[in-house]
Write an enzyme that holds these catalytic residues in place. Structure first.
Site: not given
Ligand SMILES: N[C@H](CCC[C@H](N)C(=O)O)C(=O)O
Length: 282
Positions: A75, A167, A216, A225, A228
């Protein structure tokens, strides 16, 4: 049991941060889902745990759980908040720290302007390691998506990249009307992503500036994100559309992303904000 926590966010992507060094608790999936609820709980996109290091060459262990209770590999916005948290709470005297996640090590540094610089590691493009079902690594792939609305198969062009977490990135001509709410969930659980996937919609304004919205995995659309944004810049470079340093404008604010190409790490720079401290009985 009473648990102390700190509510934080990175550009509106918000977190419950829990120090599991000075306190000890095991939060079950159902408890995490209840705590993440914005009406019946504290409300957050991810839960971040600060744990003691599990190996001599890192300062902390960093664990991440989505709002649906699923534990995930990375994250980016959370990493910046993690750095701010351990420094503000005097869990370290360093301003450059190494933290271990469930599938790698990242380096975090608080810079003089208060933002946090994160070495997110090199992007992973080998399909089996993303994981994504494809024969070989390509800049873009064609996916068939079953559209419930029209009951037909829709073809979409994506890039598939892992920043430790999976991603897929699509291009859009207008970020405001991008099909985030319809196509996002269809791609999140697409059969060619066996561990599901985060879905980014990128509008390229010019080679050094893009708009991005992310649906997400395990959460839905968030205000920002970090991983992301990294994946989107890598995808744009692989397609020959972006330069090495890119400003990424998300609904919650802007991140600076830099990638010097294959074999280099993706560098991310942005803010980390503390909102309040609290305690909750679980
Ligand atoms: N939902 C993402 C985790 C959090 C990523 C995001 N909040 C960031 O800032 O990178 C996943 O399931 O891989």
């Amino acid at each position: 049991m009473l648990i102390k926590f700190t509510k934080m966010h990175g550009l509106g992507n918000d977190f419950m941060v829990v120090d599991m060094i000075s306190q000890h608790a095991h939060l079950r999936t159902e408890q995490i889902k209840k705590l993440s609820d914005r009406n019946f709980g504290i409300g957050f996109d991810q839960l971040l745990l600060v744990e003691p290091p599990g190996r001599p060459d890192v300062d902390f262990r960093y664990r991440i759980f989505n709002a649906d209770g699923s534990e995930v590999e990375q994250c980016g916005n959370g990493a910046r908040c993690f750095a701010r948290y351990v420094i503000d709470n005097k869990l370290t005297t360093k301003n450059r720290i190494r933290v271990e996640t469930c599938n790698g090590i990242i380096e975090l540094e608080v810079t003089p302007d208060g933002r946090v610089l994160v070495d997110m590691g090199a992007p992973i493009l080998i399909p089996a390691e993303i994981p994504f079902v494809a024969d070989s690594p390509l800049a873009e792939y064609e996916l068939s998506v079953a559209s419930k609305a029209t009951e037909t198969q829709e073809k979409v062009i994506i890039s598939a990249i892992s920043m430790g977490n999976p991603h897929c990135v699509l291009l859009t001509d207008d970020i405001k009307t991008a099909p985030v709410e319809t196509l996002g969930p269809l791609l999140e659980s697409h059969e060619r992503f066996p561990n599901k996937v985060n879905v980014g919609f990128m509008e390229i304004i010019h080679r050094r500036f893009v708009h991005l919205r992310v649906y997400e995995r395990g959460v839905g659309e968030t205000m920002a994100c970090g991983t992301g944004a990294c994946a989107a810049v890598v995808a744009g470079q692989l397609r020959g559309l972006l330069d090495s340093s890119v400003e990424v404008k998300l609904p919650g604010g802007n991140l600076q992303i830099e990638w010097l190409g294959e074999g280099h790490p993706v560098m991310m720079k942005g803010p980390a904000t503390k909102v309040f401290e609290g305690q909750v009985r679980v």
